[in-house]
Scaffold this active site. Structure first.
Site, short mmCIF file in Angstrom:
data_model
loop_
_atom_site.label_atom_id
_atom_site.label_comp_id
_atom_site.label_asym_id
_atom_site.label_seq_id
_atom_site.Cartn_x
_atom_site.Cartn_y
_atom_site.Cartn_z
N CYS A 1 -10.38 -13.60 -25.64
CA CYS A 1 -9.85 -12.28 -25.99
C CYS A 1 -8.34 -12.39 -26.14
CB CYS A 1 -10.20 -11.30 -24.86
SG CYS A 1 -9.59 -9.63 -25.15
N HIS B 1 -14.16 -2.83 -25.91
CA HIS B 1 -12.74 -2.47 -25.75
C HIS B 1 -12.54 -0.95 -25.88
CE1 HIS B 1 -10.33 -6.06 -25.29
NE2 HIS B 1 -10.86 -6.67 -26.34
N HIS C 1 -18.02 -7.04 -28.61
CA HIS C 1 -16.80 -7.25 -27.79
C HIS C 1 -15.78 -6.15 -28.09
CE1 HIS C 1 -13.58 -10.15 -26.15
NE2 HIS C 1 -12.87 -9.21 -26.75
N GLU C 2 -15.62 -5.82 -29.39
CA GLU C 2 -14.62 -4.80 -29.78
C GLU C 2 -15.05 -3.40 -29.34
OE1 GLU C 2 -11.85 -5.97 -30.59
OE2 GLU C 2 -12.65 -7.97 -30.90
N GLN D 1 -5.86 -2.62 -27.65
CA GLN D 1 -5.14 -3.89 -27.55
C GLN D 1 -3.75 -3.82 -28.16
OE1 GLN D 1 -8.66 -6.26 -29.19
NE2 GLN D 1 -7.78 -7.68 -27.71
N GLY E 1 -11.02 -10.29 -34.15
CA GLY E 1 -11.31 -8.88 -33.88
C GLY E 1 -10.15 -8.30 -33.10
#
Ligand code: ZN
Length: 196
Positions: free
Chosen positions: A95, A141, A137-138, A51, A46
């Site tokens: 991550c 972000h 999780h994404e 990021q 991912g």
């Protein structure tokens, strides 16, 4: 295809709430391709726009290189939101922006997500299993949240030293990392290719 440098713990961009995308132009389409490419090269599953240093509500997910998940369809999520969730499950997470740290995180097991596709058409999807975890999780972000924020104070303090090291650029990864801003010094790229 272009490998994009990955921004690590300590960069402000990882703490910003991202902007909604309201227009998809060629640049965004190219960005999505490059994000899939960058994620694959980093052996990731991912990757969210912050990021790669961008303040956009966009994330890509691809589990097809994971054993047992080969048939899971890769996803490009634009402006995604978790609308509903069920259950709780503890799974170990890592991550790409926090190299070498892994920890158990509790999150909902199943999620119902609303998002837009690359044509900005509204879509909904119900996710379970590994892809549910990766999507959560994404989406974190995109809201400036990192998996370490879910850890208890005690557990997080165990990682304090390592997190500070990442902030200072004292970590290595076998993928391209964004260079930390240096004052008046010229620096070489701080990545190491350890599999050549
Ligand atoms: Zn991450």
């Amino acid at each position: 295809m272009k490998t994009l440098p990955i921004y690590t713990y300590g960069f402000d961009i990882l703490r910003k709430k991202t902007k909604r995308l309201t227009k998809i132009d060629d640049k965004i389409v190219e960005l999505v391709s490059n994000m899939f490419y960058t994620m694959g090269k980093a052996n990731g599953i991912g990757l969210a726009a912050p990021q790669v240093g961008l303040d956009l509500a966009l994330t890509v997910i691809d589990l097809t290189r994971v054993e047992g998940e080969e048939d899971t369809k890769p996803l490009t999520l634009i402006n995604p939101k978790v609308k509903d969730s069920h259950g709780d499950i503890v799974i170990e997470e890592g991550c790409l922006s926090i190299p070498q740290i892994r920890a158990e995180v509790e999150r909902p097991e199943k999620v119902f997500i609303e998002y837009q596709d690359l044509d900005l058409n509204p879509q909904t999807i119900e996710l379970d299993g590994m892809i549910s975890r990766v999507a959560q999780h994404e989406i974190d972000h995109l809201n400036g949240v990192l998996f370490v924020d879910h850890l208890s104070k005690e557990v997080k303090s165990d990682f304090r030293e390592q997190l500070n090291l990442i902030k200072k650029g004292g970590i290595q990864a076998n993928y391209l990392l964004a260079e930390l801003p240096k004052k008046g010094k010229k620096s070489s790229k701080n990545y190491i290719l350890d599999r050549i």
